[in-house]
Write a protein that holds these residues in place. Sequence first.
Motif, PDB file in Angstrom:
ATOM      1  N   LEU A  18      -4.442  -0.683  -6.146  1.00  0.00           N
ATOM      2  CA  LEU A  18      -3.304  -1.608  -6.236  1.00  0.00           C
ATOM      3  C   LEU A  18      -3.439  -2.589  -7.403  1.00  0.00           C
ATOM      4  O   LEU A  18      -2.604  -3.481  -7.570  1.00  0.00           O
ATOM      5  N   GLN A  51       3.802   0.786  -3.307  1.00  0.00           N
ATOM      6  CA  GLN A  51       3.271   0.488  -4.636  1.00  0.00           C
ATOM      7  C   GLN A  51       4.344  -0.120  -5.563  1.00  0.00           C
ATOM      8  O   GLN A  51       4.655   0.439  -6.622  1.00  0.00           O
ATOM      9  N   THR A  95       0.827  -1.208   0.000  1.00  0.00           N
ATOM     10  CA  THR A  95       0.000   0.000   0.000  1.00  0.00           C
ATOM     11  C   THR A  95       0.864   1.261   0.000  1.00  0.00           C
ATOM     12  O   THR A  95       0.612   2.201  -0.751  1.00  0.00           O
ATOM     13  N   ILE A 152      -0.482  -3.833  -9.727  1.00  0.00           N
ATOM     14  CA  ILE A 152       0.678  -4.531  -9.163  1.00  0.00           C
ATOM     15  C   ILE A 152       0.654  -6.001  -9.559  1.00  0.00           C
ATOM     16  O   ILE A 152      -0.357  -6.681  -9.404  1.00  0.00           O
ATOM     17  N   GLU A 188       6.114  -2.545  -8.371  1.00  0.00           N
ATOM     18  CA  GLU A 188       5.597  -3.055  -9.642  1.00  0.00           C
ATOM     19  C   GLU A 188       5.270  -4.543  -9.543  1.00  0.00           C
ATOM     20  O   GLU A 188       4.405  -5.048 -10.246  1.00  0.00           O
TER      21      GLU A 188
END
Length: 124
Positions: A74, A46, A43, A77, A48
């Motif tokens: 999110l 963030q 959170t 991700i 990848e």
Amino acid sequence: MSQKILVADDEPNIVISLEYLLKREGYTVLIARDGQEALESITREQPELVLLDVMMPKKTGFEVCQEVRASDALAAIKILMLTAKGRDTDVAKGLALGADAYITKPFSTRELVQKVAELLARPA
């Protein structure tokens, strides 16, 4: 700027080897040692990509995956489940919960590096 990868695993030897391997490939590596810490880090930072162990204290990798996928913020991700739980039902559950890929331990480092590069090259 290098891409951020969160390694979420409670096994110190795996964390150390993954951190070394990924840094050598040029990634920025973040570490979480339990499911709750992983969620907070995802959170806040963030990343990848998240390399997510299934069996962790506080929250399982399955729970973390489910919560990340439930959040619009999110959604981009990528999640790679990296776990000793290799039964077909575990793999199916991980993928059903929204994991982008599933690799079982023990894993080939070359295979892992290839999969990471492949996931990060894929558009969100």
